[in-house]
Design a protein around this motif. Sequence first.
Motif, short mmCIF file in Angstrom:
data_model
loop_
_atom_site.label_atom_id
_atom_site.label_comp_id
_atom_site.label_asym_id
_atom_site.label_seq_id
_atom_site.Cartn_x
_atom_site.Cartn_y
_atom_site.Cartn_z
N ALA A 261 27.31 -3.44 -8.98
CA ALA A 261 28.74 -3.50 -8.67
C ALA A 261 29.49 -2.56 -9.59
CB ALA A 261 29.25 -4.93 -8.85
N ASP A 262 30.62 -2.05 -9.12
CA ASP A 262 31.44 -1.25 -10.01
C ASP A 262 32.33 -2.15 -10.86
OD1 ASP A 262 33.69 -1.92 -8.50
OD2 ASP A 262 33.88 0.05 -7.56
N GLU A 263 33.19 -1.54 -11.67
CA GLU A 263 33.96 -2.30 -12.66
C GLU A 263 34.95 -3.28 -12.03
OE1 GLU A 263 35.99 1.59 -11.76
OE2 GLU A 263 33.94 0.98 -12.32
N THR A 264 35.24 -3.13 -10.74
CA THR A 264 36.15 -4.07 -10.07
C THR A 264 35.61 -5.49 -10.10
OG1 THR A 264 36.87 -2.28 -8.60
CG2 THR A 264 37.39 -4.54 -7.91
N VAL A 301 38.66 -14.52 -17.09
CA VAL A 301 38.69 -15.02 -15.71
C VAL A 301 38.90 -13.91 -14.68
CG1 VAL A 301 39.53 -17.27 -16.45
CG2 VAL A 301 41.18 -15.54 -15.71
N GLY A 302 39.27 -12.73 -15.10
CA GLY A 302 39.42 -11.63 -14.16
C GLY A 302 40.61 -11.81 -13.24
N GLY A 303 40.53 -11.17 -12.06
CA GLY A 303 41.66 -11.15 -11.16
C GLY A 303 42.69 -10.14 -11.63
N CYS A 304 43.70 -9.92 -10.79
CA CYS A 304 44.72 -8.95 -11.15
C CYS A 304 46.01 -9.28 -10.41
CB CYS A 304 44.26 -7.53 -10.81
SG CYS A 304 44.11 -7.19 -9.05
N VAL A 305 47.02 -8.50 -10.65
CA VAL A 305 48.28 -8.57 -9.92
C VAL A 305 48.52 -7.20 -9.30
CG1 VAL A 305 50.77 -8.89 -10.07
CG2 VAL A 305 49.25 -10.37 -11.39
N PRO A 308 53.92 -4.12 -5.33
CA PRO A 308 54.18 -3.73 -3.94
C PRO A 308 53.62 -2.34 -3.65
CG PRO A 308 56.12 -4.75 -4.89
CD PRO A 308 55.15 -4.58 -6.01
N GLY A 309 52.83 -2.25 -2.59
CA GLY A 309 52.24 -0.98 -2.20
C GLY A 309 50.98 -0.61 -2.95
N GLU A 310 50.62 -1.36 -3.98
CA GLU A 310 49.46 -1.02 -4.78
C GLU A 310 48.17 -1.42 -4.07
OE1 GLU A 310 47.85 -1.47 -9.41
OE2 GLU A 310 49.49 -2.74 -8.68
N SER A 311 47.13 -0.59 -4.28
CA SER A 311 45.84 -0.82 -3.65
C SER A 311 44.76 -1.02 -4.70
CB SER A 311 45.46 0.37 -2.76
OG SER A 311 46.40 0.58 -1.74
N ILE A 312 43.65 -1.61 -4.26
CA ILE A 312 42.47 -1.77 -5.11
C ILE A 312 41.24 -1.58 -4.24
CG2 ILE A 312 42.38 -4.29 -4.75
CD1 ILE A 312 41.39 -4.50 -7.67
N THR A 313 40.20 -0.97 -4.81
CA THR A 313 38.95 -0.72 -4.09
C THR A 313 37.78 -0.98 -5.03
OG1 THR A 313 39.98 0.99 -2.72
CG2 THR A 313 37.59 0.97 -2.81
N GLY A 314 36.72 -1.55 -4.49
CA GLY A 314 35.50 -1.77 -5.25
C GLY A 314 34.29 -1.49 -4.38
N VAL A 315 33.18 -1.11 -5.02
CA VAL A 315 31.97 -0.73 -4.29
C VAL A 315 30.79 -1.57 -4.78
CG1 VAL A 315 30.41 1.14 -3.65
CG2 VAL A 315 32.86 1.61 -4.00
N LEU A 316 30.01 -2.04 -3.81
CA LEU A 316 28.81 -2.83 -4.08
C LEU A 316 27.61 -2.18 -3.42
CD1 LEU A 316 30.40 -6.27 -3.14
CD2 LEU A 316 29.86 -5.53 -5.47
N HIS A 317 26.46 -2.26 -4.08
CA HIS A 317 25.20 -1.76 -3.51
C HIS A 317 24.13 -2.85 -3.60
CE1 HIS A 317 27.16 2.12 -4.52
NE2 HIS A 317 26.51 2.59 -3.50
N TRP A 318 23.34 -2.95 -2.56
CA TRP A 318 22.11 -3.76 -2.57
C TRP A 318 20.95 -2.84 -2.27
CZ3 TRP A 318 26.72 -5.83 -0.90
CH2 TRP A 318 27.10 -7.08 -1.42
N THR A 319 20.02 -2.70 -3.23
CA THR A 319 18.91 -1.75 -3.10
C THR A 319 17.60 -2.50 -3.03
OG1 THR A 319 20.17 -0.11 -4.38
CG2 THR A 319 17.79 0.23 -4.16
N PRO A 320 16.89 -2.43 -1.92
CA PRO A 320 15.61 -3.12 -1.80
C PRO A 320 14.46 -2.29 -2.35
CG PRO A 320 16.19 -2.17 0.32
CD PRO A 320 17.32 -1.82 -0.64
N ALA A 321 13.43 -2.96 -2.80
CA ALA A 321 12.25 -2.26 -3.32
C ALA A 321 11.03 -3.17 -3.22
CB ALA A 321 12.46 -1.82 -4.77
N ARG A 322 9.88 -2.55 -3.20
CA ARG A 322 8.61 -3.28 -3.26
C ARG A 322 7.86 -2.84 -4.51
NH1 ARG A 322 7.70 -5.93 1.48
NH2 ARG A 322 9.02 -5.30 3.25
N TYR A 323 7.08 -3.75 -5.07
CA TYR A 323 6.37 -3.42 -6.31
C TYR A 323 5.01 -4.08 -6.32
CZ TYR A 323 8.12 -8.06 -7.71
OH TYR A 323 8.40 -9.40 -7.78
#
Length: 323
Positions: A261-264, A301-305, A308-323
């Motif tokens: 996950a990114d810092e969001t 606890v995180g969260g934010c305020v 008006p008009g402000e945006s927020i974006t976050g990116v998540l990755h799930w990477t599968p692998a075999r071992y």
Amino acid sequence: MRNAFPNPSSDSASADAALDDPSLIALRSGNTELRVAPRIGGSIAAYFETTDAGPVHWMRPATRAALDARNPLQMASFPLLPYCNRIRDARFDFDGQSIDLSGDGNTFAHALHGNAWRRAWRVGKQTATSVELHLEHTPDASIPGDWPFAYQARQIIELIGDVLRVTLGARNLADRAMPFGMGHHPYYPRTANTVVTASVDAMWHADPDVLPTHLGAHPAVDALRDGLSADAFDLDNNFTGWKREAVIAWTDEHRKLTLTADETFGQMVVFAPASEALLCVEPVSNTTDCFNSPADARENVGGCVLKPGESITGVLHWTPARY
């Protein structure tokens, strides 16, 4: 350690039959596939690898019954906006106003997971490997307890090779500041040999209503660092100090899924109850009941305020692998 639950693959026939549901959007990249359910809270219904022996699921797939019931809680994963997890008594104070969410159709005593997961999302741009989903919330004065802030949300759900990437974002459409949090709620197959590994600093202990009481040490903190058996503890807890990476491994099957996950998404929830064969490792931006947290606990606890008009974006990755 508790006795492990049986492999939940007893429902696999129902789940595999549900993969061809025409209401689902199918995405494919090589041998990896997604099924997306826009009408069911903008959820992911399945994430799996196709093999000669049948689908190998990286997240717990929705069954036919789950799709018929249109129940996001039985999907593979669903978005959490405009807050994650519970709000005590469905009430909090913000900017001099008392916010009461108890009448918005959320059937839980403590308002749960926001409202986006209980809405149909609109389908936007789509390719063979990706889909955009959109949601716009306008407060409805006829619904007592409706979320009182207008906002829009977007998900980009895509396969990059065999990696699942979810870009989650929101924008405050209200003419005033809005408290906000977001995340995703993935369920993973839970077997007798499922292990979760993540670096965390502390755990929020909780009362019987799964509401946080205090932040402190717990054996699960050290166990997570070394590899926690999904059957080791009865957990439905927030963890702080998460390094934004968690690995879910099925050791007997020699496969694993790495969540980054990114810092969001600075908080993590582990849901591994003693009473059910469920496992969630959730990347979230806020802990449970963060809007009611005292000022001296806000840094944990995180969260934010959002202005008006402000945006927020976050990116998540799930990477599968075999071992």
